[in-house]
Design a protein around this motif. Structure first.
Motif, PDB file in Angstrom:
ATOM      1  N   GLY A   1      -9.243   4.804  -2.538  1.00 16.54           N
ATOM      2  CA  GLY A   1      -8.770   4.356  -1.229  1.00 16.54           C
ATOM      3  C   GLY A   1      -7.322   3.916  -1.375  1.00 16.54           C
ATOM      4  O   GLY A   1      -6.661   4.232  -2.367  1.00 16.54           O
ATOM      5  N   TYR A   2      -6.855   3.169  -0.392  1.00 15.69           N
ATOM      6  CA  TYR A   2      -5.465   2.745  -0.398  1.00 15.69           C
ATOM      7  C   TYR A   2      -5.352   1.289   0.068  1.00 15.69           C
ATOM      8  O   TYR A   2      -6.242   0.751   0.710  1.00 15.69           O
ATOM      9  CB  TYR A   2      -4.627   3.626   0.530  1.00 15.69           C
ATOM     10  CG  TYR A   2      -4.661   5.087   0.160  1.00 15.69           C
ATOM     11  CD1 TYR A   2      -5.547   5.957   0.806  1.00 15.69           C
ATOM     12  CD2 TYR A   2      -3.842   5.592  -0.836  1.00 15.69           C
ATOM     13  CE1 TYR A   2      -5.602   7.291   0.451  1.00 15.69           C
ATOM     14  CE2 TYR A   2      -3.887   6.938  -1.189  1.00 15.69           C
ATOM     15  CZ  TYR A   2      -4.776   7.778  -0.542  1.00 15.69           C
ATOM     16  OH  TYR A   2      -4.841   9.096  -0.887  1.00 15.69           O
ATOM     17  N   VAL A   3      -4.222   0.705  -0.265  1.00 13.15           N
ATOM     18  CA  VAL A   3      -3.912  -0.609   0.270  1.00 13.15           C
ATOM     19  C   VAL A   3      -2.432  -0.606   0.649  1.00 13.15           C
ATOM     20  O   VAL A   3      -1.598  -0.023  -0.044  1.00 13.15           O
ATOM     21  CB  VAL A   3      -4.239  -1.721  -0.756  1.00 13.15           C
ATOM     22  CG1 VAL A   3      -3.452  -1.553  -2.038  1.00 13.15           C
ATOM     23  CG2 VAL A   3      -4.011  -3.084  -0.158  1.00 13.15           C
ATOM     24  N   MET A   4      -2.125  -1.204   1.782  1.00 14.05           N
ATOM     25  CA  MET A   4      -0.745  -1.317   2.229  1.00 14.05           C
ATOM     26  C   MET A   4      -0.176  -2.620   1.689  1.00 14.05           C
ATOM     27  O   MET A   4      -0.726  -3.698   1.925  1.00 14.05           O
ATOM     28  CB  MET A   4      -0.677  -1.318   3.762  1.00 14.05           C
ATOM     29  CG  MET A   4      -1.229  -0.065   4.411  1.00 14.05           C
ATOM     30  SD  MET A   4      -0.396   1.444   3.873  1.00 14.05           S
ATOM     31  CE  MET A   4       1.206   1.236   4.656  1.00 14.05           C
TER      32      MET A   4
ATOM     33  N   GLN B   1       2.221   2.372   0.731  1.00 10.76           N
ATOM     34  CA  GLN B   1       0.815   2.656   0.480  1.00 10.76           C
ATOM     35  C   GLN B   1       0.595   2.825  -1.014  1.00 10.76           C
ATOM     36  O   GLN B   1       1.303   3.594  -1.659  1.00 10.76           O
ATOM     37  CB  GLN B   1       0.416   3.926   1.236  1.00 10.76           C
ATOM     38  CG  GLN B   1      -1.048   4.284   1.093  1.00 10.76           C
ATOM     39  CD  GLN B   1      -1.464   5.370   2.069  1.00 10.76           C
ATOM     40  OE1 GLN B   1      -1.665   5.139   3.270  1.00 10.76           O
ATOM     41  NE2 GLN B   1      -1.600   6.585   1.571  1.00 10.76           N
TER      42      GLN B   1
END
Lengths: 327, 315
Positions: free
Chosen positions: B251-254, B265
């Motif tokens: 997934g990703y995190v900002m 990102q």
């Protein structure tokens, strides 16, 4: 954006009820704030008791209480009592999470304070009410998780050299703010932030020199927050001044929010495709301030970098931040 | 197959050309020559890590001879393998040797039990496992320390609380399309470690069985460990979560970049593990960094001293 089907929600709700009868902790924990009906100020030291179960607690400085019911008794009653106020009773069946309880004063209270031998007037600048911060608009509650480092609001007193007695702000749990069963943020009652009192820059009109700073720590879900400055004896030399909230981007204040994007994961054995959303998170920082509809909105600024202030405009909403002065 | 292609290209400023060499490696058992699934591959200085899939294959692009970094391979029940990228040049198979575990056998008469590190999960406010403005999450595992009154107790269950949101999954069948609201899907592994008496941190594995969470997701996972017959030889043990850095958990995190003055990102792997709402007298969380060194995890100190992990023991 989240969409949902009623069938899926009903099925999941059914399972939750069937297999997790004790999951409804909201009925076993009672929390909220107690305020005066006339002034809407928080009342500390209010006794909050479950009458039949015989457990109780007291409200803190913010009028906030959190009462756990370890052995729930059917048809119990919450009793709120305090010296100087009429006792209020509420059946637990009427309880709503984090609701406000208003107590009627027993005696009439004057809108004046005594300072030494002199009576001073009390005035709340940019006053907001409990109804303002509890209002649900068509798009839901309006909660401002600012991405900037600080927010400052301009206040104008009727004269110079007023005493700044307190600052009030409306604060909301972002998860509650969404008002839906499937909140896409974590819930964090803790926050630590800075309150600044600033002069007005004579050239730009932006927040200028910092006159005073106070470090505030909250460890409850109080939505109406009063920051008492009476012991700090702040005298504001000018009629105009700023009150600013500065966010501290520290682990203590973290709230995790979910945003996501679609992707294809795999093809099932039956030939169907399961498209899962790639979890994309962002980290927000408490406190979350409340916006409410206001025709006349006070000028405000936000700090976009370490030293740069930028004018903040919102076409509809003012931020629930007020200042109480004595003069 | 797992690729480290995008990351290494960015790191070493090597332009990605169609002709660039792709170095493919197979991780196998030294004796059986069979692939070792879910091997952790870590490029140390670059702070990159992925987990291989069942085929035990991973790919590193570029000219390995010119790279100034090293790689660590870790698989449960196998000796840790360290090698420089330059030394990998020309190889295609990496053989890992199994560790001989002298595990303590169980007594038969356990009469009592208790639950360690209990907490109210509704009060969990913090979660570990995300990059934030404050710090990068550079850990391959996080471990919770437990202390018991006497050695020889048996670990019978573990409860783990993690972050999981309800999301909508779009399911496309040959004949229809519909939405399903479910919790986020995640897989991870649980390790039980003895104490390293020199460092006070996690030591050797106390189970030679792989405990992988891959059943229907939930915010709280409760594992019955009786079948693993895990006996704690000392008065301290650790329960650790190992992140499987693969496509399924990706997934990703900002994160706000102060230099760029905007959000960027970054990659992120689920799960994020809850922090216990109860603050203890001392820190009981340890993290395994990219160099495969255990060190105290202090990110949430002074209030976050324990992970939201409970342990049920028998004695």
């Amino acid at each position: 954006m989240v969409t949902r089907t009623s069938g899926s929600i009903s099925f999941i709700s059914f399972l939750a009820i069937l297999f997790f009868p004790a999951i409804s902790y909201a009925q076993d924990v009672y929390e909220g704030q107690v305020i005066s009906k006339t002034t809407e100020l928080a009342i500390p030291g209010v006794s909050v008791v479950l009458l039949k179960e015989k457990v109780g607690t007291q409200t803190n400085d913010q009028g906030y209480y959190n009462l756990t019911s370890p052995n729930k008794v059917p048809n119990d009653t919450l009793v709120f009592s305090s010296v100087g106020y009429q006792t209020f009773r509420q059946p637990v069946s009427d309880y709503q999470k984090r609701m406000f309880i208003t107590l009627e004063p027993s005696n009439t209270q004057l809108n004046q304070v005594n300072v030494g031998d002199r009576k001073m007037k009390v005035l709340v600048l940019d006053k907001f009410s409990v109804a303002d911060i509890k209002t649900v608009y068509s798009q839901g509650y309006v909660t401002k998780p600012f991405s900037q480092s600080a927010y400052a609001k301009l206040f104008e007193a009727p004269q110079e050299h007023v005493v700044l007695a307190s600052v009030q702000l409306g604060r909301r749990d972002f998860a509650i703010a969404r008002g839906n069963a499937y909140a896409l943020t974590t819930s964090n009652k803790n926050t630590r932030f800075l309150i600044h009192i600033l002069a007005v820059d004579p050239y730009t009109g932006a927040p200028g020199k910092v006159m005073f700073t106070k470090n505030i720590t909250l460890k409850d879900n109080s939505q109406l927050v009063k920051i008492d400055l009476s012991e700090d004896k702040l005298v504001i030399p000018t009629t105009k001044f700023f009150v600013a909230v500065e966010w501290l981007r520290i682990p203590f204040n973290e709230v995790i929010k979910l945003d996501y994007a679609p992707k294809t994961v795999k093809i099932r054995k039956n030939g169907s495709r399961l498209t899962t959303d790639e979890s994309k998170y962002s980290v927000l920082y408490q406190p979350f301030l409340v916006g409410f509809r206001q025709v006349k909105r006070a000028p405000a600024w936000v700090k976009i970098d370490d030293d740069i202030w930028q004018h903040y405009t919102d076409p509809y909403y003012d931020i629930a931040l007020s200042a109480t002065i004595h003069y | 197959m797992k690729k480290l292609l995008p990351f290494l290209c960015c790191l070493f400023t090597i332009c990605v050309h169609a002709q660039q060499k792709l170095n493919t490696f197979h991780v196998v058992d030294n004796k059986t020559q069979k692939p070792i699934p879910a091997t952790s591959i870590t490029i140390v200085r670059a702070k990159l890590s992925i987990t291989t899939e069942k085929d035990g294959i991973f790919v590193i692009p570029g000219n390995l001879e010119k790279m100034r970094d090293s790689v660590i391979l870790y698989a449960q029940n196998y000796e840790l393998f360290k090698i420089t990228l330059a030394q990998l040049n020309g190889m295609d198979t990496i053989r890992l040797s199994k560790i001989t575990n002298n595990l303590v056998t169980a007594r038969l008469n356990y009469k009592d039990d208790t639950l360690l590190n209990n907490y109210n999960r509704s009060e969990i406010a913090y979660y570990a496992g995300l990059n934030t403005e404050t710090a990068q999450f550079d850990y391959l595992q996080l471990a919770q320390r437990f202390n018991v009154q006497k050695p020889g107790i048996r670990l019978k269950s573990v409860v783990v609380n993690k972050l999981s949101f309800n999301v909508v999954y779009s399911i496309t069948d040959p004949d229809s399309q519909y939405d399903s609201t479910e919790l986020e899907h995640t897989t991870y592994r649980v390790h039980i470690y003895d104490v390293n008496t020199l460092t006070g941190g996690p030591g050797k594995d106390l189970s030679d069985k792989i405990i992988e969470v891959k059943i229907l997701d939930s915010k709280q996972s409760n594992f019955n460990l009786k079948k693993y017959n895990i006996i704690i030889p000392n008065k301290t043990f650790f329960v650790a979560i190992e992140w499987l850095r693969d496509y399924y958990n990706l997934g990703y995190v900002m994160v706000h970049d102060k230099k760029l003055k905007r959000n960027v990102q970054q990659l992120n792997y689920r799960p994020t593990i809850g922090i216990s709402p109860i603050t203890g007298k001392k820190l009981n969380i340890w993290g395994l960094d990219y160099k495969h060194n255990w060190k105290p995890y202090t990110y949430f100190m002074p209030f976050g001293t324990d992970l939201a992990i409970k342990a049920g023991i028998e004695y």
